[in-house]
Write a protein that holds these residues in place. Sequence first.
Motif, mmCIF file in Angstrom:
data_model
loop_
_atom_site.group_PDB
_atom_site.id
_atom_site.type_symbol
_atom_site.label_atom_id
_atom_site.label_comp_id
_atom_site.label_asym_id
_atom_site.label_seq_id
_atom_site.Cartn_x
_atom_site.Cartn_y
_atom_site.Cartn_z
ATOM 1 N N ASP A 117 -6.427 20.749 -1.047
ATOM 2 C CA ASP A 117 -5.166 21.435 -1.270
ATOM 3 C C ASP A 117 -4.606 21.784 0.105
ATOM 4 O OD1 ASP A 117 -6.595 23.703 -0.427
ATOM 5 O OD2 ASP A 117 -6.776 24.540 -2.442
ATOM 6 N N GLU A 118 -3.737 22.752 0.187
ATOM 7 C CA GLU A 118 -3.097 23.060 1.459
ATOM 8 C C GLU A 118 -3.917 23.984 2.359
ATOM 9 O OE1 GLU A 118 -0.631 26.729 -0.409
ATOM 10 O OE2 GLU A 118 0.008 24.681 -0.677
ATOM 11 N N SER A 119 -5.072 24.402 1.907
ATOM 12 C CA SER A 119 -5.843 25.393 2.648
ATOM 13 C C SER A 119 -6.653 24.781 3.788
ATOM 14 C CB SER A 119 -6.806 26.107 1.698
ATOM 15 O OG SER A 119 -7.808 25.214 1.265
ATOM 16 N N PRO A 120 -6.895 25.564 4.826
ATOM 17 C CA PRO A 120 -7.746 25.092 5.927
ATOM 18 C C PRO A 120 -9.153 24.709 5.465
ATOM 19 C CG PRO A 120 -6.584 27.100 6.549
ATOM 20 C CD PRO A 120 -6.324 26.877 5.084
ATOM 21 N N ILE A 121 -9.647 25.371 4.429
ATOM 22 C CA ILE A 121 -10.990 25.055 3.946
ATOM 23 C C ILE A 121 -11.045 23.642 3.366
ATOM 24 C CG2 ILE A 121 -10.799 26.016 1.607
ATOM 25 C CD1 ILE A 121 -13.770 26.418 3.995
ATOM 26 N N SER A 122 -9.915 23.146 2.857
ATOM 27 C CA SER A 122 -9.860 21.761 2.379
ATOM 28 C C SER A 122 -10.046 20.777 3.525
ATOM 29 C CB SER A 122 -8.518 21.471 1.706
ATOM 30 O OG SER A 122 -8.454 22.063 0.455
ATOM 31 N N TYR A 123 -9.456 21.121 4.652
ATOM 32 C CA TYR A 123 -9.598 20.249 5.819
ATOM 33 C C TYR A 123 -11.050 20.260 6.308
ATOM 34 C CZ TYR A 123 -4.603 19.545 5.946
ATOM 35 O OH TYR A 123 -3.325 19.168 5.627
ATOM 36 N N ALA A 124 -11.707 21.399 6.214
ATOM 37 C CA ALA A 124 -13.122 21.470 6.570
ATOM 38 C C ALA A 124 -13.959 20.637 5.604
ATOM 39 C CB ALA A 124 -13.594 22.927 6.578
ATOM 40 N N ALA A 125 -13.620 20.671 4.324
ATOM 41 C CA ALA A 125 -14.321 19.853 3.325
ATOM 42 C C ALA A 125 -14.135 18.363 3.636
ATOM 43 C CB ALA A 125 -13.819 20.179 1.923
ATOM 44 N N ALA A 126 -12.923 17.996 4.033
ATOM 45 C CA ALA A 126 -12.661 16.596 4.387
ATOM 46 C C ALA A 126 -13.477 16.181 5.605
ATOM 47 C CB ALA A 126 -11.168 16.388 4.637
ATOM 48 N N GLU A 127 -13.650 17.070 6.560
ATOM 49 C CA GLU A 127 -14.481 16.768 7.736
ATOM 50 C C GLU A 127 -15.937 16.537 7.331
ATOM 51 O OE1 GLU A 127 -13.801 16.127 10.981
ATOM 52 O OE2 GLU A 127 -11.723 16.105 10.292
ATOM 53 N N HIS A 128 -16.439 17.341 6.415
ATOM 54 C CA HIS A 128 -17.809 17.127 5.907
ATOM 55 C C HIS A 128 -17.910 15.765 5.224
ATOM 56 C CE1 HIS A 128 -19.988 20.908 6.581
ATOM 57 N NE2 HIS A 128 -18.823 21.504 6.430
ATOM 58 N N ALA A 129 -16.896 15.440 4.445
ATOM 59 C CA ALA A 129 -16.890 14.143 3.760
ATOM 60 C C ALA A 129 -16.873 13.000 4.760
ATOM 61 C CB ALA A 129 -15.681 14.051 2.833
ATOM 62 N N LEU A 130 -16.108 13.144 5.816
ATOM 63 C CA LEU A 130 -16.036 12.110 6.846
ATOM 64 C C LEU A 130 -17.408 11.884 7.475
ATOM 65 C CD1 LEU A 130 -14.411 10.166 8.623
ATOM 66 C CD2 LEU A 130 -13.830 12.124 10.073
ATOM 67 N N GLU A 131 -18.103 12.952 7.804
ATOM 68 C CA GLU A 131 -19.436 12.818 8.415
ATOM 69 C C GLU A 131 -20.426 12.164 7.460
ATOM 70 O OE1 GLU A 131 -19.993 13.240 11.627
ATOM 71 O OE2 GLU A 131 -17.857 13.731 11.737
ATOM 72 N N LEU A 132 -20.409 12.569 6.194
ATOM 73 C CA LEU A 132 -21.314 11.951 5.213
ATOM 74 C C LEU A 132 -20.950 10.486 4.969
ATOM 75 C CD1 LEU A 132 -21.822 14.760 2.554
ATOM 76 C CD2 LEU A 132 -23.550 13.761 4.048
ATOM 77 N N ALA A 133 -19.664 10.189 4.913
ATOM 78 C CA ALA A 133 -19.228 8.808 4.693
ATOM 79 C C ALA A 133 -19.679 7.898 5.829
ATOM 80 C CB ALA A 133 -17.707 8.765 4.537
ATOM 81 N N ASP A 144 1.823 14.026 1.720
ATOM 82 C CA ASP A 144 1.799 14.191 3.178
ATOM 83 C C ASP A 144 0.417 14.619 3.657
ATOM 84 O OD1 ASP A 144 4.491 13.524 3.217
ATOM 85 O OD2 ASP A 144 5.175 15.599 3.503
ATOM 86 N N ARG A 145 -0.159 15.587 2.950
ATOM 87 C CA ARG A 145 -1.481 16.112 3.315
ATOM 88 C C ARG A 145 -2.546 15.017 3.184
ATOM 89 N NH1 ARG A 145 -0.588 20.332 0.784
ATOM 90 N NH2 ARG A 145 -1.216 19.632 -1.262
ATOM 91 N N LEU A 146 -2.508 14.277 2.090
ATOM 92 C CA LEU A 146 -3.492 13.214 1.875
ATOM 93 C C LEU A 146 -3.362 12.115 2.920
ATOM 94 C CD1 LEU A 146 -3.362 12.919 -2.016
ATOM 95 C CD2 LEU A 146 -5.160 13.989 -0.644
ATOM 96 N N ASN A 147 -2.141 11.724 3.224
ATOM 97 C CA ASN A 147 -1.936 10.672 4.228
ATOM 98 C C ASN A 147 -2.358 11.128 5.619
ATOM 99 O OD1 ASN A 147 -1.050 8.619 2.519
ATOM 100 N ND2 ASN A 147 1.007 9.471 2.470
ATOM 101 N N GLU A 148 -2.151 12.398 5.921
ATOM 102 C CA GLU A 148 -2.603 12.942 7.209
ATOM 103 C C GLU A 148 -4.125 12.888 7.308
ATOM 104 O OE1 GLU A 148 -2.919 17.357 9.183
ATOM 105 O OE2 GLU A 148 -1.136 16.908 7.998
ATOM 106 N N LEU A 149 -4.799 13.307 6.255
ATOM 107 C CA LEU A 149 -6.264 13.274 6.242
ATOM 108 C C LEU A 149 -6.789 11.843 6.248
ATOM 109 C CD1 LEU A 149 -7.001 16.133 3.695
ATOM 110 C CD2 LEU A 149 -7.584 16.124 6.130
ATOM 111 N N LYS A 150 -6.106 10.963 5.553
ATOM 112 C CA LYS A 150 -6.521 9.563 5.454
ATOM 113 C C LYS A 150 -6.653 8.924 6.836
ATOM 114 C CE LYS A 150 -5.196 5.201 3.298
ATOM 115 N NZ LYS A 150 -4.255 4.550 2.368
ATOM 116 N N LEU A 151 -5.760 9.270 7.744
ATOM 117 C CA LEU A 151 -5.789 8.701 9.095
ATOM 118 C C LEU A 151 -7.132 8.920 9.785
ATOM 119 C CD1 LEU A 151 -2.229 9.681 10.365
ATOM 120 C CD2 LEU A 151 -3.027 7.427 9.600
ATOM 121 N N ASN A 152 -7.744 10.083 9.578
ATOM 122 C CA ASN A 152 -9.046 10.372 10.196
ATOM 123 C C ASN A 152 -10.128 9.420 9.691
ATOM 124 O OD1 ASN A 152 -7.964 12.558 11.619
ATOM 125 N ND2 ASN A 152 -8.396 13.959 9.937
#
Length: 148
Positions: A12-28, A71-79
Amino acid sequence: MNNYDHILVAVDESPISYAAAEHALELAKVFHSHVTLLSVIAVDPFTGVDFYKVAPAVTDYFMHAEQNALDRLNELKLNFVRDGIEVTTKVVHGMPPSEGIMQAADESSADLIIMGSHGRKGLQKLMLGSVAQNVLAISPIPVLIVRQ
């Protein structure tokens, strides 16, 4: 240890979502997982994203929420793309967030759900509920909750 072939990340729009995405990136990276980044636009806007921050009127809510989610999903997708991770994005409409997350997990055959927890307590938790708690209660697959 399980091999997570497909990780679903609820954001969602929260900073904690971005932290969750970072965890997902490391596991992926470790498991060479496919990742689906998901945003749920809730039926009741007060149970999903913070409604009053997204749009000034109910009629504008869904248009603004959809564009903000994309917008949020596409921004995260780039990482993920930058690190060579196969990633898709998905927006779900018209259902409570926990239901949308579980539907997306089922449709994508996810092995793991990663999401943030806002850490709401007391009256705020009573009024807004806990999406993370609901997902934990109904999910047949592992759920990783990232806390602030």
